[in-house]
Design a protein around this motif. Structure first.
Motif, PDB file in Angstrom:
ATOM      1  N   ASP A   1     -52.632-112.784 122.302  1.00 40.18           N
ATOM      2  CA  ASP A   1     -53.079-112.230 121.025  1.00 40.18           C
ATOM      3  C   ASP A   1     -54.156-111.159 121.224  1.00 40.18           C
ATOM      4  OD1 ASP A   1     -51.338-113.852 119.660  1.00 40.18           O
ATOM      5  OD2 ASP A   1     -52.826-115.400 119.216  1.00 40.18           O
ATOM      6  N   ALA A   2     -55.078-111.395 122.154  1.00 37.93           N
ATOM      7  CA  ALA A   2     -56.141-110.428 122.406  1.00 37.93           C
ATOM      8  C   ALA A   2     -55.562-109.117 122.959  1.00 37.93           C
ATOM      9  CB  ALA A   2     -57.158-111.010 123.394  1.00 37.93           C
ATOM     10  N   ILE A   3     -54.599-109.232 123.843  1.00 37.17           N
ATOM     11  CA  ILE A   3     -53.974-108.038 124.429  1.00 37.17           C
ATOM     12  C   ILE A   3     -53.206-107.261 123.366  1.00 37.17           C
ATOM     13  CG2 ILE A   3     -52.239-107.249 126.078  1.00 37.17           C
ATOM     14  CD1 ILE A   3     -53.047-109.713 127.796  1.00 37.17           C
ATOM     15  N   VAL A   4     -52.485-107.977 122.524  1.00 35.80           N
ATOM     16  CA  VAL A   4     -51.694-107.317 121.482  1.00 35.80           C
ATOM     17  C   VAL A   4     -52.609-106.638 120.471  1.00 35.80           C
ATOM     18  CG1 VAL A   4     -50.073-107.697 119.585  1.00 35.80           C
ATOM     19  CG2 VAL A   4     -49.716-108.839 121.777  1.00 35.80           C
ATOM     20  N   ARG A   5     -53.703-107.300 120.085  1.00 41.39           N
ATOM     21  CA  ARG A   5     -54.638-106.691 119.128  1.00 41.39           C
ATOM     22  C   ARG A   5     -55.242-105.418 119.713  1.00 41.39           C
ATOM     23  NH1 ARG A   5     -56.310-112.083 118.247  1.00 41.39           N
ATOM     24  NH2 ARG A   5     -58.091-111.742 119.650  1.00 41.39           N
ATOM     25  N   ALA A   6     -55.613-105.451 120.981  1.00 43.90           N
ATOM     26  CA  ALA A   6     -56.175-104.265 121.608  1.00 43.90           C
ATOM     27  C   ALA A   6     -55.141-103.150 121.698  1.00 43.90           C
ATOM     28  CB  ALA A   6     -56.698-104.609 123.007  1.00 43.90           C
ATOM     29  N   SER A   7     -53.906-103.502 122.018  1.00 42.89           N
ATOM     30  CA  SER A   7     -52.847-102.490 122.118  1.00 42.89           C
ATOM     31  C   SER A   7     -52.538-101.884 120.760  1.00 42.89           C
ATOM     32  CB  SER A   7     -51.581-103.118 122.712  1.00 42.89           C
ATOM     33  OG  SER A   7     -51.829-103.655 123.994  1.00 42.89           O
ATOM     34  N   ALA A   8     -52.698-102.674 119.695  1.00 42.56           N
ATOM     35  CA  ALA A   8     -52.376-102.196 118.351  1.00 42.56           C
ATOM     36  C   ALA A   8     -53.318-101.101 117.868  1.00 42.56           C
ATOM     37  CB  ALA A   8     -52.387-103.361 117.368  1.00 42.56           C
ATOM     38  N   VAL A   9     -54.496-100.977 118.477  1.00 40.78           N
ATOM     39  CA  VAL A   9     -55.428 -99.919 118.084  1.00 40.78           C
ATOM     40  C   VAL A   9     -55.474 -98.809 119.127  1.00 40.78           C
ATOM     41  CG1 VAL A   9     -56.825-101.441 116.664  1.00 40.78           C
ATOM     42  CG2 VAL A   9     -57.382-101.175 119.091  1.00 40.78           C
ATOM     43  N   GLY A  10     -54.543 -98.847 120.090  1.00 40.29           N
ATOM     44  CA  GLY A  10     -54.432 -97.773 121.061  1.00 40.29           C
ATOM     45  C   GLY A  10     -55.203 -97.966 122.338  1.00 40.29           C
TER      46      GLY A  10
ATOM     47  N   ASP B   1     -40.339-116.354 130.051  1.00 41.99           N
ATOM     48  CA  ASP B   1     -40.390-116.200 128.592  1.00 41.99           C
ATOM     49  C   ASP B   1     -41.731-115.647 128.118  1.00 41.99           C
ATOM     50  OD1 ASP B   1     -37.828-117.093 128.444  1.00 41.99           O
ATOM     51  OD2 ASP B   1     -38.307-119.082 127.651  1.00 41.99           O
ATOM     52  N   ALA B   2     -42.826-116.192 128.615  1.00 44.92           N
ATOM     53  CA  ALA B   2     -44.148-115.764 128.151  1.00 44.92           C
ATOM     54  C   ALA B   2     -44.401-114.299 128.506  1.00 44.92           C
ATOM     55  CB  ALA B   2     -45.238-116.647 128.762  1.00 44.92           C
ATOM     56  N   PHE B   3     -43.923-113.873 129.665  1.00 42.22           N
ATOM     57  CA  PHE B   3     -44.147-112.490 130.094  1.00 42.22           C
ATOM     58  C   PHE B   3     -43.264-111.519 129.302  1.00 42.22           C
ATOM     59  CE2 PHE B   3     -45.081-115.353 133.587  1.00 42.22           C
ATOM     60  CZ  PHE B   3     -46.366-114.957 133.935  1.00 42.22           C
ATOM     61  N   VAL B   4     -42.032-111.940 129.013  1.00 43.19           N
ATOM     62  CA  VAL B   4     -41.156-111.110 128.190  1.00 43.19           C
ATOM     63  C   VAL B   4     -41.737-110.970 126.785  1.00 43.19           C
ATOM     64  CG1 VAL B   4     -38.875-110.968 127.119  1.00 43.19           C
ATOM     65  CG2 VAL B   4     -39.093-111.673 129.505  1.00 43.19           C
ATOM     66  N   ASP B   5     -42.245-112.069 126.241  1.00 43.33           N
ATOM     67  CA  ASP B   5     -42.847-112.023 124.906  1.00 43.33           C
ATOM     68  C   ASP B   5     -44.063-111.099 124.897  1.00 43.33           C
ATOM     69  OD1 ASP B   5     -43.302-113.154 122.122  1.00 43.33           O
ATOM     70  OD2 ASP B   5     -45.171-113.761 123.098  1.00 43.33           O
ATOM     71  N   LEU B   6     -44.900-111.181 125.923  1.00 43.70           N
ATOM     72  CA  LEU B   6     -46.069-110.299 126.010  1.00 43.70           C
ATOM     73  C   LEU B   6     -45.635-108.844 126.071  1.00 43.70           C
ATOM     74  CD1 LEU B   6     -49.100-109.722 126.509  1.00 43.70           C
ATOM     75  CD2 LEU B   6     -48.612-109.990 128.959  1.00 43.70           C
ATOM     76  N   PHE B   7     -44.692-108.532 126.942  1.00 45.78           N
ATOM     77  CA  PHE B   7     -44.241-107.151 127.101  1.00 45.78           C
ATOM     78  C   PHE B   7     -43.687-106.597 125.798  1.00 45.78           C
ATOM     79  CE2 PHE B   7     -40.497-104.436 127.924  1.00 45.78           C
ATOM     80  CZ  PHE B   7     -41.153-103.319 128.403  1.00 45.78           C
ATOM     81  N   ARG B   8     -42.848-107.370 125.124  1.00 45.94           N
ATOM     82  CA  ARG B   8     -42.219-106.886 123.898  1.00 45.94           C
ATOM     83  C   ARG B   8     -43.243-106.740 122.777  1.00 45.94           C
ATOM     84  NH1 ARG B   8     -36.603-110.447 124.239  1.00 45.94           N
ATOM     85  NH2 ARG B   8     -35.494-108.999 125.648  1.00 45.94           N
ATOM     86  N   ARG B   9     -44.180-107.636 122.663  1.00 49.09           N
ATOM     87  CA  ARG B   9     -45.186-107.532 121.614  1.00 49.09           C
ATOM     88  C   ARG B   9     -46.130-106.353 121.860  1.00 49.09           C
ATOM     89  NH1 ARG B   9     -48.054-113.156 120.377  1.00 49.09           N
ATOM     90  NH2 ARG B   9     -49.126-111.731 118.936  1.00 49.09           N
ATOM     91  N   VAL B  10     -46.485-106.110 123.106  1.00 49.09           N
ATOM     92  CA  VAL B  10     -47.333-104.964 123.433  1.00 49.09           C
ATOM     93  C   VAL B  10     -46.594-103.659 123.152  1.00 49.09           C
ATOM     94  CG1 VAL B  10     -48.418-103.705 125.337  1.00 49.09           C
ATOM     95  CG2 VAL B  10     -48.797-106.161 125.086  1.00 49.09           C
ATOM     96  N   GLU B  11     -45.323-103.600 123.532  1.00 41.25           N
ATOM     97  CA  GLU B  11     -44.515-102.406 123.255  1.00 41.25           C
ATOM     98  C   GLU B  11     -44.455-102.127 121.765  1.00 41.25           C
ATOM     99  OE1 GLU B  11     -40.554-102.367 124.806  1.00 41.25           O
ATOM    100  OE2 GLU B  11     -41.101-100.747 126.167  1.00 41.25           O
ATOM    101  N   LEU B  12     -44.212-103.177 120.978  1.00 43.00           N
ATOM    102  CA  LEU B  12     -44.114-103.011 119.529  1.00 43.00           C
ATOM    103  C   LEU B  12     -45.443-102.575 118.939  1.00 43.00           C
ATOM    104  CD1 LEU B  12     -42.522-103.310 116.891  1.00 43.00           C
ATOM    105  CD2 LEU B  12     -43.179-105.736 116.858  1.00 43.00           C
ATOM    106  N   ALA B  13     -46.528-103.194 119.371  1.00 40.41           N
ATOM    107  CA  ALA B  13     -47.854-102.841 118.847  1.00 40.41           C
ATOM    108  C   ALA B  13     -48.200-101.392 119.166  1.00 40.41           C
ATOM    109  CB  ALA B  13     -48.909-103.781 119.426  1.00 40.41           C
ATOM    110  N   ARG B  14     -47.913-100.958 120.376  1.00 38.27           N
ATOM    111  CA  ARG B  14     -48.232 -99.583 120.767  1.00 38.27           C
ATOM    112  C   ARG B  14     -47.370 -98.578 120.016  1.00 38.27           C
ATOM    113  NH1 ARG B  14     -51.171 -98.725 125.342  1.00 38.27           N
ATOM    114  NH2 ARG B  14     -49.997 -96.833 125.805  1.00 38.27           N
ATOM    115  N   SER B  15     -46.088 -98.878 119.838  1.00 41.17           N
ATOM    116  CA  SER B  15     -45.213 -97.948 119.123  1.00 41.17           C
ATOM    117  C   SER B  15     -45.601 -97.846 117.652  1.00 41.17           C
ATOM    118  CB  SER B  15     -43.755 -98.390 119.256  1.00 41.17           C
ATOM    119  OG  SER B  15     -43.541 -99.657 118.660  1.00 41.17           O
ATOM    120  N   GLN B  16     -45.975 -98.967 117.034  1.00 40.79           N
ATOM    121  CA  GLN B  16     -46.401 -98.930 115.639  1.00 40.79           C
ATOM    122  C   GLN B  16     -47.706 -98.152 115.494  1.00 40.79           C
ATOM    123  OE1 GLN B  16     -46.503-103.098 114.617  1.00 40.79           O
ATOM    124  NE2 GLN B  16     -44.375-103.103 113.904  1.00 40.79           N
ATOM    125  N   MET B  17     -48.625 -98.352 116.435  1.00 36.50           N
ATOM    126  CA  MET B  17     -49.888 -97.622 116.393  1.00 36.50           C
ATOM    127  C   MET B  17     -49.641 -96.125 116.540  1.00 36.50           C
ATOM    128  SD  MET B  17     -52.023 -95.992 118.758  1.00 36.50           S
ATOM    129  CE  MET B  17     -53.583 -95.179 118.368  1.00 36.50           C
TER     130      MET B  17
END
Length: 211
Positions: free
Chosen positions: A20-29, A71-87
């Motif tokens: 969650d911390a990684i995804v939140r940070a990625s979501a703001v660039g 599974d956990a690594f795939v979920d992390l990668f996909r969530r980070v990709e999505l957060a960065r693309s949305q940002m």
């Protein structure tokens, strides 16, 4: 097939809180270093997690059997990709709004009673950023660098290159046609000089006279 060179013995630090911390940070660039710091791990560790997730995700897309350990690594990668693309999409929208002068700086709503009708009236006041051509130029230079980037060519240059290419192609086609005609003429000339009489019908050489 992917090679499985994972080290065993030490438990993985990847847990839902860090994800969650990684995804939140990625979501703001935030870049990889800042996202790793937000999660309390090193940049190398986060890069390794993301690389493993990407490799596993690509393997699954290629039809390989899924490994639950990934599974956990795939979920992390996909969530980070999505957060960065949305940002990135939101940031791009703001750039385009700044170029067009439609970026809202301030918005207020004022309610008052109309003395003529006695009804409550809601008035919305919006203040926009002045149009800035530099924002549009920045977007064009990055999305269409061949036309608007620092190394872009002018219309006249592109037209000259197109004309030169057309002339080159025309010369090539003319030379090909000329060579084909020359080959045809050569074959015709060779056919005309070749004797049509079979070897069996040629006159026999004269026998030497006997004294």
């Amino acid at each position: 097939m992917r090679s499985n060179n994972r080290r065993h013995g030490r438990p993985c630090l990847l847990d839902p809180a860090r994800v969650d911390a990684i995804v939140r940070a990625s979501a703001v660039g935030a870049n990889t270093t800042l996202a790793a710091e937000a999660a309390g791990v090193s940049r190398a560790t986060l890069a390794r997690w993301l690389a493993r997730g990407r490799a596993a995700a690509e393997a699954r897309e290629d039809g390989e059997a899924a490994d639950v350990a990934d599974d956990a690594f795939v979920d992390l990668f996909r969530r980070v990709e999505l957060a960065r693309s949305q940002m990135a999409t939101r940031a791009l929208a703001r750039v385009l709004q700044a170029g067009a002068g439609s970026l809202v700086l301030d918005e207020r709503v004022r309610t008052y009673r109309d003395p003529a009708t006695g009804l409550d009236v809601e008035e919305r006041q919006v203040r926009y950023l002045r149009p800035d051509w530099r924002a549009a130029a920045w977007w064009l230079a990055r999305v269409f660098p061949e036309h608007y980037g620092p190394n872009a060519k002018s219309f006249d240059q592109l037209l000259d290159e197109f004309t030169a290419q057309e002339l080159h192609d025309q010369r090539g086609r003319a030379e090909s046609t000329e060579l084909a005609g020359l080959a045809d003429r050569l074959q015709l000339a060779l056919a005309q000089t070749t004797p049509d009489t079979p070897a069996a019908e040629l006159p026999a050489p004269a026998s030497p006279s006997v004294a």
